[in-house]
Design an enzyme around this catalytic site. Sequence first.
Site, PDB file in Angstrom:
ATOM      1  N   ASP A  66      29.667  36.136  48.520  1.00 48.19           N
ATOM      2  CA  ASP A  66      30.543  35.621  47.636  1.00 48.19           C
ATOM      3  C   ASP A  66      31.193  34.961  47.546  1.00 48.19           C
ATOM      4  OD1 ASP A  66      31.129  35.956  44.844  1.00 48.19           O
ATOM      5  OD2 ASP A  66      32.826  37.775  45.127  1.00 48.19           O
ATOM      6  N   SER A  67      32.147  34.464  46.539  1.00 45.50           N
ATOM      7  CA  SER A  67      33.609  33.892  46.814  1.00 45.50           C
ATOM      8  C   SER A  67      34.259  34.148  47.002  1.00 45.50           C
ATOM      9  CB  SER A  67      33.186  33.050  45.711  1.00 45.50           C
ATOM     10  OG  SER A  67      33.847  34.188  44.601  1.00 45.50           O
ATOM     11  N   CYS A 101      26.808  36.518  43.747  1.00 42.51           N
ATOM     12  CA  CYS A 101      27.325  35.535  43.032  1.00 42.51           C
ATOM     13  C   CYS A 101      26.982  35.244  41.851  1.00 42.51           C
ATOM     14  CB  CYS A 101      28.136  34.471  43.632  1.00 42.51           C
ATOM     15  SG  CYS A 101      29.416  33.647  43.207  1.00 42.51           S
ATOM     16  N   GLU A 112      38.514  32.064  32.066  1.00 43.74           N
ATOM     17  CA  GLU A 112      39.633  31.229  32.964  1.00 43.74           C
ATOM     18  C   GLU A 112      39.549  31.825  33.771  1.00 43.74           C
ATOM     19  OE1 GLU A 112      39.993  28.114  31.448  1.00 43.74           O
ATOM     20  OE2 GLU A 112      40.518  27.540  33.532  1.00 43.74           O
ATOM     21  N   CYS A 158      29.948  38.023  35.828  1.00 45.35           N
ATOM     22  CA  CYS A 158      29.782  37.547  36.760  1.00 45.35           C
ATOM     23  C   CYS A 158      30.614  38.824  37.816  1.00 45.35           C
ATOM     24  CB  CYS A 158      31.733  37.161  36.768  1.00 45.35           C
ATOM     25  SG  CYS A 158      32.918  37.048  38.507  1.00 45.35           S
ATOM     26  N   HIS A 182      32.641  40.182  39.981  1.00 47.02           N
ATOM     27  CA  HIS A 182      34.240  40.506  39.783  1.00 47.02           C
ATOM     28  C   HIS A 182      34.639  41.499  38.458  1.00 47.02           C
ATOM     29  CE1 HIS A 182      34.840  37.713  42.741  1.00 47.02           C
ATOM     30  NE2 HIS A 182      35.989  38.147  43.080  1.00 47.02           N
TER      31      HIS A 182
HETATM   32  N1  DGL Z   1      32.041  36.393  41.797  1.00 45.49           N
HETATM   33  C1  DGL Z   1      31.384  35.131  40.931  1.00 45.49           C
HETATM   34  C2  DGL Z   1      31.027  35.040  40.054  1.00 45.49           C
HETATM   35  O1  DGL Z   1      29.770  36.425  39.981  1.00 45.49           O
HETATM   36  C3  DGL Z   1      32.309  34.439  40.432  1.00 45.49           C
HETATM   37  C4  DGL Z   1      34.233  34.561  41.316  1.00 45.49           C
HETATM   38  C5  DGL Z   1      34.568  32.953  41.353  1.00 45.49           C
HETATM   39  O2  DGL Z   1      34.891  31.781  40.881  1.00 45.49           O
HETATM   40  O3  DGL Z   1      34.136  32.789  42.586  1.00 45.49           O
HETATM   41  O4  DGL Z   1      30.250  34.477  38.758  1.00 45.49           O
END
Ligand code: DGL
Length: 266
Positions: free
Chosen positions: A14-15, A78, A149, A191, A193
């Site tokens: 992931d990021s 991600c 955002e 997302c 996160h």
């Molecule tokens: N965890 C990432 C997702 O599922 C995104 C977070 C980021 O902007 O890096 O989209």
Amino acid sequence: MSFVSQAPTILVFDSGLGGLTVFREIVKLRPGARYVYVADDAYFPYGQHTEDEIVARVVPLVGDLIAEHRPELVVIACNTASTLVMTHLREAYSVPFVGTVPAIKPACASSKTKRVSVLGTKGTVKREYTKKLIADFAQGCDVTLVGAENLASLAEAALRGERVSDDAIAAEIAPCFLNGDARTDTVVLACTHYPLLINQMLALAPWSVDWIDPAPAIARRVSDLLGPTNGTNEALGARILFTSEQAPSPVLAKALIPFFGASLVN
Ligand code: DGL
């Protein structure tokens, strides 16, 4: 002669730390695998990068990680990356990949009011891939795309022990709640996160909705692809790697314990 297959290595990418919400579901189903979790924190947040930048970053980076860790399977945990790079990855590397894309189909199938919101990064909600999912699977639902955002950064901050104000979270989720002829009753967490903030989002939502987190379904897909286990459920250890090469702070190290338990080996 009995055949005992080796425990597979699963690479979860992931990021940042959002992919941990997918990782923990996979571990529940496959506790006996070896895990390498990679957070590309040097390039976080992906939601702020262009499509070309993300492809140019992720495809070679994942290639390097495959060469180094030799995983049996790679999970791109991600949405911002998966909605862009899966075809490129599958063309470039022969290891099986599982991606994470907005759960529009199950959300629309279960919505009673036929009003669904998709909460993702600004990048994910702009993607052609996401628009195609809506065209193919909206099933008569009115689908509202909400590009947040800062919500992924807020989730990271919360996990790192920083104070995150309720107002900031409430402002990000507010556009998901439409109240006209019908009320939104389902919000897709598009997302990885966002499930990290689920308790705050539940408390701050103007009314109760179903929050759709695809992580358990992704974990089932991973387990199906791996096939039967070799019978051992003993944790073999997991590593977490940061592309920034910064060591986690003591607060973050503590916050990682619920995800990794005693299996963290680095
Ligand atoms: N965890 C990432 C997702 O599922 C995104 C977070 C980021 O902007 O890096 O989209």
